[in-house]
Design an enzyme around this catalytic site. Sequence first.
Site, PDB file in Angstrom:
ATOM      1  N   ASP A  82      29.136  36.041  44.779  1.00 24.71           N
ATOM      2  CA  ASP A  82      30.596  35.649  44.652  1.00 24.71           C
ATOM      3  C   ASP A  82      31.312  34.966  45.199  1.00 24.71           C
ATOM      4  OD1 ASP A  82      33.518  35.787  45.357  1.00 24.71           O
ATOM      5  OD2 ASP A  82      33.835  37.625  46.690  1.00 24.71           O
ATOM      6  N   LYS A 115      41.135  31.888  43.303  1.00 22.18           N
ATOM      7  CA  LYS A 115      41.822  31.240  43.853  1.00 22.18           C
ATOM      8  C   LYS A 115      42.029  29.783  43.630  1.00 22.18           C
ATOM      9  CE  LYS A 115      40.366  33.709  48.249  1.00 22.18           C
ATOM     10  NZ  LYS A 115      41.729  34.184  48.911  1.00 22.18           N
ATOM     11  N   PHE A 165      33.723  40.253  51.992  1.00 26.80           N
ATOM     12  CA  PHE A 165      35.678  40.471  50.976  1.00 26.80           C
ATOM     13  C   PHE A 165      35.183  40.694  49.907  1.00 26.80           C
ATOM     14  CE2 PHE A 165      39.268  39.962  50.536  1.00 26.80           C
ATOM     15  CZ  PHE A 165      40.312  41.396  50.666  1.00 26.80           C
TER      16      PHE A 165
HETATM   17  N1  PLP Z   1      35.547  38.244  46.808  1.00 26.19           N
HETATM   18  C1  PLP Z   1      36.466  36.812  47.936  1.00 26.19           C
HETATM   19  C2  PLP Z   1      34.863  36.171  48.321  1.00 26.19           C
HETATM   20  C3  PLP Z   1      37.292  36.967  48.131  1.00 26.19           C
HETATM   21  O1  PLP Z   1      37.342  35.412  49.579  1.00 26.19           O
HETATM   22  C4  PLP Z   1      39.044  37.015  48.424  1.00 26.19           C
HETATM   23  C5  PLP Z   1      40.208  37.505  48.506  1.00 26.19           C
HETATM   24  O2  PLP Z   1      39.984  36.463  49.702  1.00 26.19           O
HETATM   25  C6  PLP Z   1      38.292  37.563  46.878  1.00 26.19           C
HETATM   26  C7  PLP Z   1      37.142  38.286  46.249  1.00 26.19           C
HETATM   27  C8  PLP Z   1      39.850  38.719  46.503  1.00 26.19           C
HETATM   28  O3  PLP Z   1      40.076  37.963  45.821  1.00 26.19           O
HETATM   29  P1  PLP Z   1      41.624  38.352  44.922  1.00 26.19           P
HETATM   30  O4  PLP Z   1      42.785  38.643  46.667  1.00 26.19           O
HETATM   31  O5  PLP Z   1      42.642  37.667  44.189  1.00 26.19           O
HETATM   32  O6  PLP Z   1      42.065  40.021  43.986  1.00 26.19           O
END
Ligand code: PLP
Length: 395
Positions: A212, A241, A128
């Site tokens: 990520d 986050k 994700f």
């Molecule tokens: N990457 C990862 C691993 C995530 O868990 C998330 C959100 O849950 C994102 C990217 C996307 O972040 P945002 O919701 O702040 O755009």
Amino acid sequence: MSALYGTYARSELAFVRGEGMRLFTEDGTAYLDFAAGIAVNALGYGDRHVTEALKAQADKVWHTSNIFIIPEQEKLARRLTEITFADKVFFTNSGAEALECAIKTARRYFWDKGEKERVDIIGFSGSFHGRTTATIAAAGNPTYTEGFGPMPGYKHTKPGDLAAVEALIDDKTAAILIEPVQGEGGVTAFSDSFLKGLRTLCDKHGLLLIFDEVQCGYGRTGKFNAYEWSGVIPDIMTVAKAIGAGFPLGACLATEEVAKAMVPGTHGSTYGGNPLACAVGNAVLDRILEPGFLDHVDEVGKVLAHELQQLMQKFPQYVTEVRGRGLIAGIKITPPVRDFVQRLREHKLLTVAASDNVLRLLPPLIASEDDVKEAVRIIAEAFAELEAQTASAAQ
Ligand code: PLP
């Protein structure tokens, strides 16, 4: 009837106040928070140091523009380069935007070198990376891409199989993108050998490795960067986050070599890294880098893993696997996870569902051993209640 887009299957709960590890509804009911705004509220609720920093900056200046120097942003960037592999930082408002910057940086790096055809990003099932068109394409999950048009430039395979990854690499490949610990996909911590294998493949084929760490980084595993466990160093990394602990902030980090193609005009953000966000970001970082903070996460994470193992032994019919690292933990359960998350809410415990029927536990990083034991006791009570209800329904 809500005037909002119907994009969330929202719970009926509305919280009006938070304190430490707990959230409170209007009538004063307290909930133990093992969701932390989905890995955001690393410091729980009401951290004085961060609140004071926000108020102090609010009295000075909220926003200027990235066309001027923002001292708080310079400071936060410099500090991040001191505690990661990176030399350069681009600030964003969210995780998805940090990923957008990572993808653009990787592609532009090759474009700048004259390898203009190298645009493809290899990603993994269960990933994700956010909800923008590029990030849903990068993750490749049909649940999120369906109905949103063609998105070329991304390939996917199962994680864990290096030969399958290598089979996808060709002269159009730019980068491999992975979460060292998948969050939404079911709290899967990848083995050191798989991550090392990806680094080797990148080096062999001249590709970039993007980690990520939006969910698993920034202290959540018990080390500041999740990559420190494997010792595998990426070329580009995304965080978000916990970096703002509730204030919208994210960042894309890269080596000097990779970031140098991102010259004036290649990327930008009106709000990304504004004075208010970076004042908060610096205060959050002060707290996370306090001596003992990360050791605390590591220790409490071990207690959580132990308690979850005990829970699995006690309820083998309900818990089939314990996953995660530090304070990003999950249990694969047999009852439908969304129903079970709701049942836990009735027991005043907040958790999050993940794919693969995994119950995800993401407490604020300030959680104590007692908080962890209390949460696992509540989960055990909910399983016992379910067992009793199933038995009485069978009679
Ligand atoms: N990457 C990862 C691993 C995530 O868990 C998330 C959100 O849950 C994102 C990217 C996307 O972040 P945002 O919701 O702040 O755009």
